[in-house]
Structure formats: structure tokens, C-alpha cells
Design an enzyme around this catalytic site. Structure first.
Site, short mmCIF file in Angstrom:
data_model
loop_
_atom_site.label_atom_id
_atom_site.label_comp_id
_atom_site.label_asym_id
_atom_site.label_seq_id
_atom_site.Cartn_x
_atom_site.Cartn_y
_atom_site.Cartn_z
N ARG A 163 172.89 -59.70 -18.75
CA ARG A 163 172.04 -60.87 -18.49
C ARG A 163 172.66 -62.10 -19.13
O ARG A 163 173.03 -62.07 -20.31
CB ARG A 163 170.62 -60.68 -19.05
N ASP A 183 170.83 -65.49 -14.71
CA ASP A 183 169.84 -66.42 -15.27
C ASP A 183 170.51 -67.66 -15.86
O ASP A 183 171.64 -67.60 -16.34
CB ASP A 183 169.03 -65.69 -16.34
N ARG A 227 165.77 -60.32 -22.51
CA ARG A 227 164.68 -59.55 -21.92
C ARG A 227 165.07 -59.04 -20.55
O ARG A 227 166.09 -59.44 -19.98
CB ARG A 227 163.38 -60.37 -21.86
N ASN A 234 158.81 -64.89 -9.45
CA ASN A 234 159.39 -66.21 -9.15
C ASN A 234 158.59 -67.00 -8.11
O ASN A 234 158.82 -68.20 -7.93
CB ASN A 234 160.86 -66.09 -8.73
C1 IPE Z 1 164.77 -63.31 -13.94
O1 IPE Z 1 164.91 -64.60 -14.40
C2 IPE Z 1 164.77 -63.29 -12.45
C3 IPE Z 1 166.02 -63.64 -11.80
C4 IPE Z 1 167.14 -63.92 -12.38
C5 IPE Z 1 165.98 -63.63 -10.38
P1 IPE Z 1 163.67 -65.53 -14.76
O2 IPE Z 1 164.24 -66.81 -15.20
O3 IPE Z 1 162.72 -65.53 -13.64
O4 IPE Z 1 163.01 -64.73 -15.97
P2 IPE Z 1 162.08 -65.26 -17.15
O5 IPE Z 1 160.95 -66.00 -16.53
O6 IPE Z 1 162.92 -66.15 -18.00
O7 IPE Z 1 161.67 -64.03 -17.89
C1 IPE Z 2 167.95 -67.83 -12.43
O1 IPE Z 2 168.01 -69.11 -12.98
C2 IPE Z 2 167.72 -67.83 -10.96
C3 IPE Z 2 166.39 -67.40 -10.54
C4 IPE Z 2 165.45 -66.96 -11.30
C5 IPE Z 2 166.12 -67.49 -9.12
P1 IPE Z 2 166.72 -69.88 -13.43
O2 IPE Z 2 166.21 -70.68 -12.28
O3 IPE Z 2 165.73 -68.93 -14.00
O4 IPE Z 2 167.31 -70.82 -14.55
P2 IPE Z 2 166.62 -71.18 -15.93
O5 IPE Z 2 166.32 -69.88 -16.62
O6 IPE Z 2 165.38 -71.97 -15.63
O7 IPE Z 2 167.65 -71.97 -16.65
MG MG Z 3 165.46 -68.19 -15.85
#
Ligand code: IPE
Ligand code: IPE
Ligand code: MG
Length: 253
Positions: free
Chosen positions: A199, A34, A205, A82
Site C-alpha cells: 500500500r 493510494d 490499513r 468510495n
Molecule cells: C482504498 O483507498 C481504496 C482504493 C485505493 C481504491 P481509500 O483512500 O479509499 O482508503 P481510506 O479511506 O484512506 O481508508
Molecule cells: C486512491 O487515491 C484512489 C482511489 C481511492 C480511487 P485517493 O483518491 O484515495 O488519494 P488520497 O488518499 O485522497 O490522497
Molecule cells: Mg486514499
């Protein structure tokens, strides 16, 4: 990533591994990758540039896991939630995950890595991507050094729903609905539960990752954004894991 076509992967300097108990390495590590979007934003780049920058982090972590002899590595690449993201970002992520396979599967195969995808293979995933997933799984099926699972269009709740559906379809009676029966219908019935979940990006979370499997996993949260994460950070997380006292509900003597 360098080393393409070489038999070995890049190895860490001894000080990087110092203090790690090689006999108590987690058998299964799960990672929520993340922070890509924030990494890009900090640099005035597009969110998708952040995802692209995460590739180097991912394969450094794969090499680090191989180096320690970790048997199972599972990474969260795209959640069932996503799909709510802007259509361009979703499209990028579909092609990006396909590209990762094309760019790395031969090397992973040489290293004895078994590639798997866990998640719903539904109509929303482009055909081309599904095809690449199937090819990569078939290519690496017999490999035994490490199982590398990419959780893609994956949701922990969806996985449990799919398992229960399979039981209902099989006509299982209520008394047959056991933990063992549900586990046998998860996406990877042979996958051991993660010992450690890491994470990145300072979010505390689970975000619907491996809900069933993480019942007793040790959780480590780190502040780095995923594109900055390297095997050294994985090793730090493992050092922290090795300080933990896993009780599984029992009382320690
Ligand atoms: C979790 O990250 C999913 C992946 C890393 C693929 P998100 O960025 O989607 O999670 P939230 O929305 O912050 O909970
Ligand atoms: C995680 O990075 C990758 C995916 C969820 C695909 P994010 O795209 O969620 O990055 P942030 O959380 O917005 O910084
Ligand atoms: Mg994210």
C-alpha cells in the site's frame, strides 16, 4: 505508455533487479493504489488529475510484474466505500476505469495478460463500464502469462457476504459452511491468496481490501504517493518481502 504494438514490454536495467531472488518472487501481489488526491493537491491540481497520473504508475507496475514473472497482480481501483466521494470524482473514476480498459486491453492481450474485474456488478456501475469490463474479460480469457485483476466496486466484506449468500441460496447445511465452501464462492475462486500486499501513501490499513484472501499475506507499506510509484518501488517491496519469515502459524525448524 510507449511500446504499443511491440512484442515486448520495457525491461529494467540489471541494477534495478539486483539483489532480487528470481526464484522467490511472490506468486500473487496485491496493491492498494493510494495517495492520488494528495499527489494532486501538492501540485495545486484537481484530485481527478491525481487519478489520471496514476495510470502511468499502474502500467509501469504491470510491466515490472510481467518482467519478474508474477502470475497474479490485483489492484484496488474503487472500493464499495468510495461511493461516498463527491459525485464528480465518482463519475470521473467510472469513466477513468473504463478508459484504462479501452487504452490498454489490446496491449495487455498481446502480452498474454488475462484481465479480470472483481467486485459487485450492481446498478451503480454504469452500463457502459460493465460492457467494457465484460468485453475485456472475454478478449483476454484464454491468456496465461498473468492474471491482472482490477478490484472495482470491491469490498472485502461485501465479497464475503456475497459468498455466504450464494451458499444460503444453494441450500447448503450449516455443516457445509466450510472455509473451502466460502472460498469456492468468492469472486475469483481460482485466485491464490496474495503473498504480498503493498500500500502506498503512508496509510497503514487495509481499507476493506481482500479481507478473506489476505489472512496470511505479507504487508509492505511505502511512503510514495501512488502516481510516483514505479516498478523499482515494487521491486523494493519484493526485496523486503523476501526478508520475511512466513510461518503460517507453524513453528519453524
Ligand atoms: C482504498 O483507498 C481504496 C482504493 C485505493 C481504491 P481509500 O483512500 O479509499 O482508503 P481510506 O479511506 O484512506 O481508508
Ligand atoms: C486512491 O487515491 C484512489 C482511489 C481511492 C480511487 P485517493 O483518491 O484515495 O488519494 P488520497 O488518499 O485522497 O490522497
Ligand atoms: Mg486514499
Amino acid at each position: 505508455m510507449d511500446g504499443l504494438g511491440t512484442p515486448g514490454w520495457r525491461r529494467s536495467a540489471p541494477e534495478v533487479i539486483a539483489g532480487l531472488d528470481r526464484k522467490r518472487v511472490p506468486h500473487h501481489v496485491a496493491a492498494v493504489m493510494d495517495g492520488n488526491g494528495r499527489w494532486a493537491k501538492q501540485r495545486g491540481l484537481k484530485r481527478t488529475d491525481g487519478h489520471a497520473a496514476g495510470e502511468e504508475a499502474l502500467f509501469d507496475v504491470v510491466e515490472g510484474a510481467l518482467e519478474l514473472g508474477i502470475g497474479w497482480l490485483t489492484v484496488y481501483a474503487f472500493s464499495t466505500e468510495n461511493w461516498k466521494r463527491p459525485v464528480d470524482e465518482v463519475r470521473f473514476l467510472m469513466g477513468f476505469n473504463e478508459g484504462i480498459l479501452v487504452r490498454h486491453r489490446d496491449q495487455l492481450n498481446e502480452w498474454g495478460v488475462r484481465i479480470r474485474f472483481a467486485g459487485r456488478r450492481d446498478w451503480r456501475v454504469p452500463r457502459r463500464v460493465l460492457k467494457r469490463i465484460e468485453e475485456s474479460e472475454a478478449l483476454t480469457r484464454a491468456n496465461k502469462r498473468m492474471t491482472f485483476t482490477i478490484a472495482f466496486n470491491y469490498g472485502g466484506r461485501a465479497e464475503i457476504v456475497d459468498a455466504v449468500r450464494a451458499l444460503v441460496e444453494a441450500g447448503v447445511k450449516p455443516s457445509g459452511v466450510t472455509e473451502k465452501a466460502i472460498r469456492a464462492h468468492l469472486y475469483e475462486p481460482d485466485m491464490p491468496d496474495p503473498d504480498l500486499m503493498v500500500r502506498t501513501s503512508g496509510e497503514y490499513r487495509i481499507s476493506n481490501f481482500l479481507l478473506w484472501e489476505m489472512a496470511y499475506s505479507e504487508l509492505v507499506f511505502t511512503e510514495q504517493l501512488w502516481p510516483d510509484f514505479r516498478r523499482e518501488n515494487l521491486f523494493d517491496a519484493i526485496r523486503e518481502y523476501q526478508q520475511r519469515d512466513r510461518r503460517f502459524g507453524a513453528v519453524q525448524e
